[in-house]
Design a protein around this motif. Structure first.
Motif, PDB file in Angstrom:
ATOM      1  N   ARG A  10      13.938 -77.464 -64.737  1.00  0.00           N
ATOM      2  CA  ARG A  10      13.710 -76.377 -63.854  1.00  0.00           C
ATOM      3  C   ARG A  10      13.321 -75.079 -64.390  1.00  0.00           C
ATOM      4  O   ARG A  10      13.689 -74.856 -65.428  1.00  0.00           O
ATOM      5  CB  ARG A  10      14.724 -76.380 -62.708  1.00  0.00           C
ATOM      6  CG  ARG A  10      14.916 -77.693 -62.007  1.00  0.00           C
ATOM      7  CD  ARG A  10      16.060 -77.409 -60.967  1.00  0.00           C
ATOM      8  NE  ARG A  10      15.964 -78.762 -60.047  1.00  0.00           N
ATOM      9  CZ  ARG A  10      17.282 -79.068 -59.496  1.00  0.00           C
ATOM     10  NH1 ARG A  10      18.168 -78.133 -59.521  1.00  0.00           N
ATOM     11  NH2 ARG A  10      17.349 -80.144 -59.002  1.00  0.00           N
ATOM     12  N   ARG A  11      12.868 -74.059 -63.236  1.00  0.00           N
ATOM     13  CA  ARG A  11      12.607 -73.002 -63.801  1.00  0.00           C
ATOM     14  C   ARG A  11      13.789 -72.211 -64.285  1.00  0.00           C
ATOM     15  O   ARG A  11      14.750 -72.460 -63.580  1.00  0.00           O
ATOM     16  CB  ARG A  11      11.693 -72.268 -62.964  1.00  0.00           C
ATOM     17  CG  ARG A  11      10.223 -72.411 -62.677  1.00  0.00           C
ATOM     18  CD  ARG A  11       9.770 -71.789 -61.351  1.00  0.00           C
ATOM     19  NE  ARG A  11      10.497 -71.174 -60.504  1.00  0.00           N
ATOM     20  CZ  ARG A  11      10.647 -70.085 -59.762  1.00  0.00           C
ATOM     21  NH1 ARG A  11       9.751 -69.293 -60.316  1.00  0.00           N
ATOM     22  NH2 ARG A  11      11.757 -69.781 -58.716  1.00  0.00           N
ATOM     23  N   ASP A  62      15.787 -71.316 -61.382  1.00  0.00           N
ATOM     24  CA  ASP A  62      16.606 -72.255 -60.588  1.00  0.00           C
ATOM     25  C   ASP A  62      17.676 -72.700 -61.241  1.00  0.00           C
ATOM     26  O   ASP A  62      18.301 -73.778 -60.432  1.00  0.00           O
ATOM     27  CB  ASP A  62      15.503 -73.245 -60.310  1.00  0.00           C
ATOM     28  CG  ASP A  62      14.337 -72.472 -59.602  1.00  0.00           C
ATOM     29  OD1 ASP A  62      14.783 -71.441 -58.762  1.00  0.00           O
ATOM     30  OD2 ASP A  62      13.137 -72.853 -59.097  1.00  0.00           O
ATOM     31  N   ALA A  68      16.946 -84.206 -61.359  1.00  0.00           N
ATOM     32  CA  ALA A  68      16.141 -83.024 -61.633  1.00  0.00           C
ATOM     33  C   ALA A  68      14.632 -83.665 -61.955  1.00  0.00           C
ATOM     34  O   ALA A  68      13.838 -82.884 -61.659  1.00  0.00           O
ATOM     35  CB  ALA A  68      16.712 -82.091 -62.516  1.00  0.00           C
TER      36      ALA A  68
END
Length: 110
Positions: A44-45, A48, A70
């Motif tokens: 994820r970023r 995040d 994820a």
């Protein structure tokens, strides 16, 4: 580190015959083949992702449908690579251990 150590301890309690291979970017666990990995893969970023965290990657024969997933990909037919973020010891629960069991069994049959 304590979060990962908790995961590893539970994995080896379930699968005492599993082998561990520490590599540059991940720690791989195998029986006949690799069934799980632990890494700091950014799925994820960065904003995040929790802190601390690590990612458990499982090799499964099916697409895992869970809000805990994820990311997942099917690199080839019948094999799904699934990434799950672990941010707390409560994430290392019966559900995760069950998925580890599925990955372990799948790797043993390849």
């Amino acid at each position: 580190m304590p979060l990962y150590e908790n995961f590893e301890q539970q994995l080896f309690e379930l699968f005492p015959d599993a082998c561990k291979k520490v590599q540059k970017t991940q720690i791989a666990f195998s029986n006949k083949h690799v069934f799980a990995c632990a890494s700091f893969l950014r799925v994820r970023r960065k904003a995040d992702l929790p802190s601390p965290y690590f990612v458990v990657t499982l090799g499964l024969s099916y697409p895992l449908e869970s809000k805990r997933v994820a990311a997942k990909v099917e690199p080839y037919s019948g094999r799904w690579t699934t990434h799950i973020i672990i941010a707390d010891t409560t994430d290392i629960d019966d559900e995760l251990l069950s998925w580890l069991g599925d990955a372990y069994a799948f790797a043993a049959t390849k």
